[in-house]
Design a protein around this motif. Structure first.
Motif, PDB file in Angstrom:
ATOM      1  N   PRO A   2      12.725  90.670  34.578  1.00 33.44           N
ATOM      2  CA  PRO A   2      13.261  89.345  34.219  1.00 33.44           C
ATOM      3  C   PRO A   2      14.725  89.217  34.656  1.00 33.44           C
ATOM      4  O   PRO A   2      15.473  90.195  34.684  1.00 33.44           O
ATOM      5  CB  PRO A   2      13.146  89.315  32.686  1.00 33.44           C
ATOM      6  CG  PRO A   2      12.132  90.353  32.348  1.00 33.44           C
ATOM      7  CD  PRO A   2      12.208  91.397  33.413  1.00 33.44           C
ATOM      8  N   GLU A   3      15.123  87.983  34.993  1.00 30.71           N
ATOM      9  CA  GLU A   3      16.444  87.750  35.571  1.00 30.71           C
ATOM     10  C   GLU A   3      17.136  86.570  34.882  1.00 30.71           C
ATOM     11  O   GLU A   3      16.518  85.548  34.610  1.00 30.71           O
ATOM     12  CB  GLU A   3      16.279  87.466  37.072  1.00 30.71           C
ATOM     13  CG  GLU A   3      17.537  87.049  37.798  1.00 30.71           C
ATOM     14  CD  GLU A   3      17.239  86.512  39.199  1.00 30.71           C
ATOM     15  OE1 GLU A   3      17.480  87.250  40.160  1.00 30.71           O
ATOM     16  OE2 GLU A   3      16.766  85.368  39.317  1.00 30.71           O
ATOM     17  N   ILE A   4      18.420  86.747  34.582  1.00 31.45           N
ATOM     18  CA  ILE A   4      19.268  85.636  34.133  1.00 31.45           C
ATOM     19  C   ILE A   4      20.336  85.437  35.203  1.00 31.45           C
ATOM     20  O   ILE A   4      21.046  86.386  35.567  1.00 31.45           O
ATOM     21  CB  ILE A   4      19.945  85.939  32.777  1.00 31.45           C
ATOM     22  CG1 ILE A   4      18.912  86.102  31.660  1.00 31.45           C
ATOM     23  CG2 ILE A   4      20.920  84.825  32.401  1.00 31.45           C
ATOM     24  CD1 ILE A   4      19.512  86.523  30.321  1.00 31.45           C
ATOM     25  N   VAL A   5      20.443  84.234  35.753  1.00 31.61           N
ATOM     26  CA  VAL A   5      21.476  83.932  36.745  1.00 31.61           C
ATOM     27  C   VAL A   5      22.767  83.577  36.004  1.00 31.61           C
ATOM     28  O   VAL A   5      22.823  82.595  35.265  1.00 31.61           O
ATOM     29  CB  VAL A   5      21.045  82.781  37.676  1.00 31.61           C
ATOM     30  CG1 VAL A   5      22.184  82.408  38.620  1.00 31.61           C
ATOM     31  CG2 VAL A   5      19.806  83.179  38.465  1.00 31.61           C
ATOM     32  N   VAL A   6      23.805  84.405  36.200  1.00 34.51           N
ATOM     33  CA  VAL A   6      25.099  84.194  35.544  1.00 34.51           C
ATOM     34  C   VAL A   6      26.058  83.611  36.582  1.00 34.51           C
ATOM     35  O   VAL A   6      26.463  84.307  37.513  1.00 34.51           O
ATOM     36  CB  VAL A   6      25.652  85.518  34.981  1.00 34.51           C
ATOM     37  CG1 VAL A   6      26.972  85.274  34.265  1.00 34.51           C
ATOM     38  CG2 VAL A   6      24.641  86.165  34.041  1.00 34.51           C
ATOM     39  N   ILE A   7      26.384  82.336  36.427  1.00 31.88           N
ATOM     40  CA  ILE A   7      27.290  81.671  37.377  1.00 31.88           C
ATOM     41  C   ILE A   7      28.718  81.934  36.904  1.00 31.88           C
ATOM     42  O   ILE A   7      29.223  81.295  35.981  1.00 31.88           O
ATOM     43  CB  ILE A   7      26.998  80.161  37.466  1.00 31.88           C
ATOM     44  CG1 ILE A   7      25.511  79.934  37.758  1.00 31.88           C
ATOM     45  CG2 ILE A   7      27.858  79.514  38.525  1.00 31.88           C
ATOM     46  CD1 ILE A   7      25.041  78.520  37.499  1.00 31.88           C
ATOM     47  N   GLY A  65      36.642  84.098  29.284  1.00 32.65           N
ATOM     48  CA  GLY A  65      35.726  84.330  28.171  1.00 32.65           C
ATOM     49  C   GLY A  65      34.814  83.163  27.863  1.00 32.65           C
ATOM     50  O   GLY A  65      33.960  83.245  26.965  1.00 32.65           O
ATOM     51  N   LYS A  66      34.931  82.091  28.637  1.00 31.61           N
ATOM     52  CA  LYS A  66      34.084  80.914  28.397  1.00 31.61           C
ATOM     53  C   LYS A  66      32.610  81.260  28.670  1.00 31.61           C
ATOM     54  O   LYS A  66      32.274  81.829  29.702  1.00 31.61           O
ATOM     55  CB  LYS A  66      34.522  79.777  29.322  1.00 31.61           C
ATOM     56  CG  LYS A  66      33.642  78.538  29.237  1.00 31.61           C
ATOM     57  CD  LYS A  66      34.004  77.525  30.323  1.00 31.61           C
ATOM     58  CE  LYS A  66      33.030  76.373  30.346  1.00 31.61           C
ATOM     59  NZ  LYS A  66      33.264  75.445  31.478  1.00 31.61           N
ATOM     60  N   GLY A  67      31.725  80.908  27.728  1.00 34.78           N
ATOM     61  CA  GLY A  67      30.287  81.100  27.905  1.00 34.78           C
ATOM     62  C   GLY A  67      29.782  82.495  27.602  1.00 34.78           C
ATOM     63  O   GLY A  67      28.569  82.752  27.652  1.00 34.78           O
ATOM     64  N   ILE A  68      30.687  83.447  27.277  1.00 39.21           N
ATOM     65  CA  ILE A  68      30.270  84.840  27.047  1.00 39.21           C
ATOM     66  C   ILE A  68      29.401  84.954  25.795  1.00 39.21           C
ATOM     67  O   ILE A  68      28.389  85.677  25.785  1.00 39.21           O
ATOM     68  CB  ILE A  68      31.494  85.771  26.946  1.00 39.21           C
ATOM     69  CG1 ILE A  68      32.242  85.805  28.284  1.00 39.21           C
ATOM     70  CG2 ILE A  68      31.078  87.173  26.531  1.00 39.21           C
ATOM     71  CD1 ILE A  68      31.443  86.348  29.445  1.00 39.21           C
ATOM     72  N   ASP A  69      29.768  84.232  24.708  1.00 42.09           N
ATOM     73  CA  ASP A  69      28.972  84.289  23.472  1.00 42.09           C
ATOM     74  C   ASP A  69      27.554  83.787  23.716  1.00 42.09           C
ATOM     75  O   ASP A  69      26.576  84.366  23.219  1.00 42.09           O
ATOM     76  CB  ASP A  69      29.637  83.465  22.366  1.00 42.09           C
ATOM     77  CG  ASP A  69      30.937  84.110  21.876  1.00 42.09           C
ATOM     78  OD1 ASP A  69      31.090  85.327  22.092  1.00 42.09           O
ATOM     79  OD2 ASP A  69      31.787  83.398  21.301  1.00 42.09           O
ATOM     80  N   GLU A  70      27.431  82.703  24.491  1.00 44.16           N
ATOM     81  CA  GLU A  70      26.104  82.169  24.804  1.00 44.16           C
ATOM     82  C   GLU A  70      25.303  83.163  25.653  1.00 44.16           C
ATOM     83  O   GLU A  70      24.086  83.309  25.469  1.00 44.16           O
ATOM     84  CB  GLU A  70      26.221  80.827  25.542  1.00 44.16           C
ATOM     85  CG  GLU A  70      26.780  79.689  24.702  1.00 44.16           C
ATOM     86  CD  GLU A  70      28.304  79.639  24.699  1.00 44.16           C
ATOM     87  OE1 GLU A  70      28.934  80.644  25.109  1.00 44.16           O
ATOM     88  OE2 GLU A  70      28.844  78.614  24.269  1.00 44.16           O
ATOM     89  N   LEU A  71      25.995  83.871  26.569  1.00 48.87           N
ATOM     90  CA  LEU A  71      25.321  84.862  27.407  1.00 48.87           C
ATOM     91  C   LEU A  71      24.817  86.022  26.541  1.00 48.87           C
ATOM     92  O   LEU A  71      23.684  86.501  26.733  1.00 48.87           O
ATOM     93  CB  LEU A  71      26.285  85.379  28.478  1.00 48.87           C
ATOM     94  CG  LEU A  71      25.758  86.519  29.375  1.00 48.87           C
ATOM     95  CD1 LEU A  71      24.490  86.108  30.111  1.00 48.87           C
ATOM     96  CD2 LEU A  71      26.825  86.981  30.364  1.00 48.87           C
ATOM     97  N   ALA A 103      26.543  79.219  32.898  1.00 44.61           N
ATOM     98  CA  ALA A 103      27.860  79.226  33.539  1.00 44.61           C
ATOM     99  C   ALA A 103      28.856  79.918  32.617  1.00 44.61           C
ATOM    100  O   ALA A 103      28.949  79.582  31.430  1.00 44.61           O
ATOM    101  CB  ALA A 103      28.314  77.802  33.837  1.00 44.61           C
ATOM    102  N   VAL A 104      29.581  80.911  33.144  1.00 49.87           N
ATOM    103  CA  VAL A 104      30.559  81.649  32.346  1.00 49.87           C
ATOM    104  C   VAL A 104      31.833  81.867  33.159  1.00 49.87           C
ATOM    105  O   VAL A 104      31.854  81.639  34.374  1.00 49.87           O
ATOM    106  CB  VAL A 104      30.019  83.035  31.891  1.00 49.87           C
ATOM    107  CG1 VAL A 104      28.701  82.900  31.156  1.00 49.87           C
ATOM    108  CG2 VAL A 104      29.893  83.998  33.069  1.00 49.87           C
ATOM    109  N   SER A 105      32.866  82.330  32.471  1.00 47.71           N
ATOM    110  CA  SER A 105      34.077  82.788  33.147  1.00 47.71           C
ATOM    111  C   SER A 105      34.458  84.125  32.527  1.00 47.71           C
ATOM    112  O   SER A 105      34.872  84.184  31.368  1.00 47.71           O
ATOM    113  CB  SER A 105      35.219  81.781  32.984  1.00 47.71           C
ATOM    114  OG  SER A 105      36.434  82.360  33.452  1.00 47.71           O
ATOM    115  N   ALA A 106      34.291  85.199  33.285  1.00 44.66           N
ATOM    116  CA  ALA A 106      34.639  86.531  32.774  1.00 44.66           C
ATOM    117  C   ALA A 106      36.141  86.634  32.541  1.00 44.66           C
ATOM    118  O   ALA A 106      36.595  87.417  31.709  1.00 44.66           O
ATOM    119  CB  ALA A 106      34.177  87.601  33.764  1.00 44.66           C
ATOM    120  N   ARG A 107      36.922  85.817  33.256  1.00 44.99           N
ATOM    121  CA  ARG A 107      38.388  85.867  33.120  1.00 44.99           C
ATOM    122  C   ARG A 107      38.854  85.240  31.809  1.00 44.99           C
ATOM    123  O   ARG A 107      39.679  85.798  31.097  1.00 44.99           O
ATOM    124  CB  ARG A 107      39.032  85.156  34.309  1.00 44.99           C
ATOM    125  CG  ARG A 107      40.553  85.315  34.376  1.00 44.99           C
ATOM    126  CD  ARG A 107      41.078  84.736  35.671  1.00 44.99           C
ATOM    127  NE  ARG A 107      40.843  83.293  35.726  1.00 44.99           N
ATOM    128  CZ  ARG A 107      41.682  82.396  35.222  1.00 44.99           C
ATOM    129  NH1 ARG A 107      42.803  82.782  34.624  1.00 44.99           N
ATOM    130  NH2 ARG A 107      41.433  81.104  35.310  1.00 44.99           N
TER     131      ARG A 107
END
Length: 497
Positions: free
Chosen positions: A388-393, A422-428, A416-420
């Motif tokens: 299984p795959e999750i595409v992390v933009i 932290g946006k979207g990390i909780d949802e991921l 859609a996330v930003s590792a820099r």
């Protein structure tokens, strides 16, 4: 008067569009003003025959520096290169994006990009890659820029390398050799260095050539060593090839031994039923940054292609408290040399053996769909299509909102996330928690305090639904795998009468 005014306006427009250092010389002065809107020859993607076959300079690739002291420092260690590509299909934008990626690869390898040209052909020339006439024009570009190396955007045959070098009179390398050079610089672990060395020898073997008499120099095979030797024996180049094959066989044995150690660790994780997640994606998409954000691993993060070569595995925890492992893997790239795929197959098995793939793509890239396609091609090569795959933009904070919307619409399982930032990390993290395989047996057990290890294992290997401390022991309601369920069964409370 009108004609003169029009010419000066065109000249002014060109000076605004292209920096001084990138203006074309006499070789392609009519191609610099390549404006679709004003060129009367342009009709959709149609060009006159001469224009279609011409070398076209790609603007914006030069990495020359203005500051004199920095120029002096960098020129001590950097090769000065000209890039050349053959545009066989797709649009002009596709061809220029491909050469821009080659420029990024060249800069990562430690080269100074002076110029880049693209030629439109149905297929690369069998002799000189770009054709004999265009090779002579390329020689003039090399001479004018003072370059000492030409890098071709493709894998050249041994014959193409030799013939193109004979014409341009400087060293010629192809995209594969460039990527191998970057890998050689970035390999840190013993296994990584061995894998790169094996790939380099596989690439070098058919391209061995000698100079002067070394091709035909022979050692006699007969007894006594007569005047002209009794038998032909081996030529120098045959000896070199035999030695390389022997080294390759030794390197394969070493890699196989190192692979065994990593397999033991993987089997240990499987024995403890710890789910695994592999982070895969295009080079420089932000995989290591994402690993650091999810686990606090402190892995090297660098804005460079192929900064990570050695796989890093870290423990992580889902929001619900379930343990799993995260593996950072080597980045992929379009047309990844098959020598590298073969050499790094043991490393890439982290992807094939995982329970979930986080497919990271750079949302700020001009064409992220091409990155997705290139990575999936390599995932197919290592036999991980069923995972299984999750595409992390990633890099959503720098991405074009329209591109983000398009990707989220096309890729059904994407975020859609930003590792820099932290946006979207909780949802991921919530998505990972939901997609990891869950233990199959739900059981309720009253575990005596003398068997605390079972409670700890239930937390590590299973999913604790509820936990209550009673005078008799710990009352657990958990979801666990079959082996642990069997060990907890003796402590299942008897049904009330």
């Amino acid at each position: 008067m009108t004609s003169s005014s029009s010419t000066s306006q065109d000249t002014k427009r060109l000076e605004q569009t292209y920096p001084e250092g990138l203006r074309a010389d006499a070789l392609m002065e009519e191609d610099v003003a390549w404006s679709h809107e004003t060129d009367p020859k342009w009709d959709g993607e149609q060009f006159d025959r001469s224009d279609r076959a011409a070398l076209r300079r790609v603007a914006g690739l030069s990495t020359e520096l203005e500051d004199v002291t920095e120029v002096e420092y960098r020129q001590l260690r950097l090769e000065r290169v000209v890039l050349v590509g053959v545009w066989t299909s797709g649009t002009v934008r596709d061809a220029e994006n491909s050469l821009a990626e080659l420029a990024a690869l060249a800069e990562t390898a430690g080269a100074l990009v002076l110029d880049g040209v693209v030629q439109r052909r149905d297929k690369p020339d069998a002799a000189t890659y770009i054709g004999s006439g265009k090779a002579e024009e390329l020689r003039d570009v090399v001479h004018d820029t003072g370059a000492d190396t030409v890098i071709c955007d493709g894998e050249l045959s041994p014959g193409q390398l030799i013939h193109l070098e004979d014409v341009v009179k400087v060293k010629v390398i192809d995209r594969t050799a460039l990527i191998l050079d970057i890998f050689a610089q970035h390999a840190k672990s013993r296994e990584g260095k061995a894998q790169v060395a094996l790939a380099q020898m596989q690439y070098m073997l058919p391209r061995l050539r000698g100079w002067g008499q070394s091709l035909s120099r022979q050692m006699g095979g007969g007894k006594g060593g007569g005047l002209a030797t009794r038998g032909p024996g081996e030529t120098k180049i045959e000896t070199d090839r035999r030695r390389i094959r022997e080294k390759m066989a030794k390197m394969r044995r070493e890699i196989a031994e190192m692979k065994t150690g990593r397999e033991i660790k993987r089997q240990e994780r499987k024995r403890h039923k710890v789910p695994s997640v592999a982070i895969a994606g295009y080079t420089n998409a932000g995989k290591s940054s994402l690993l650091n954000r999810l686990t606090g691993a402190g892995v090297l993060v660098e804005n460079a292609l192929f900064a990570t070569l050695d796989p890093t595995v870290r423990r992580a925890e889902t929001p619900s408290g379930r343990l799993y492992t995260l593996a950072d893997t080597v980045g992929f790239v379009r047309h990844l040399p098959h020598h590298l795929v073969e050499a790094f197959r043991s490393t890439m098995e982290e992807v094939g053996d995982s329970d979930l793939i986080l497919h990271v793509v750079d949302g700020s890239h001009p064409v992220p769909e091409e990155q997705l396609a290139a990575v999936r091609e390599v995932i197919r090569d290592v036999g991980a299509t069923d995972v299984p795959e999750i595409v992390v933009i990633n890099k959503a904070d720098m991405a074009d909102p329209l591109v983000l919307q398009r990707l989220l619409r096309v890729e059904k399982r994407s975020i859609a996330v930003s590792a820099r930032t932290g946006k979207g990390i909780d949802e991921l993290l919530a998505l990972i928690d939901n997609d990891l395989p869950r233990p199959s047996v739900e059981i309720e057990a009253l575990v005596p305090y003398t068997h605390g290890k079972l409670v700890a294992r239930a937390h590590d290997e299973g999913e604790v639904i509820s936990e209550e401390h009673t005078p008799e022991g710990t009352l657990l309601k958990v979801r666990v795998h079959e082996e642990l369920a069997a060990e907890l069964t003796p402590y299942v409370p008897a049904p009330a009468l």
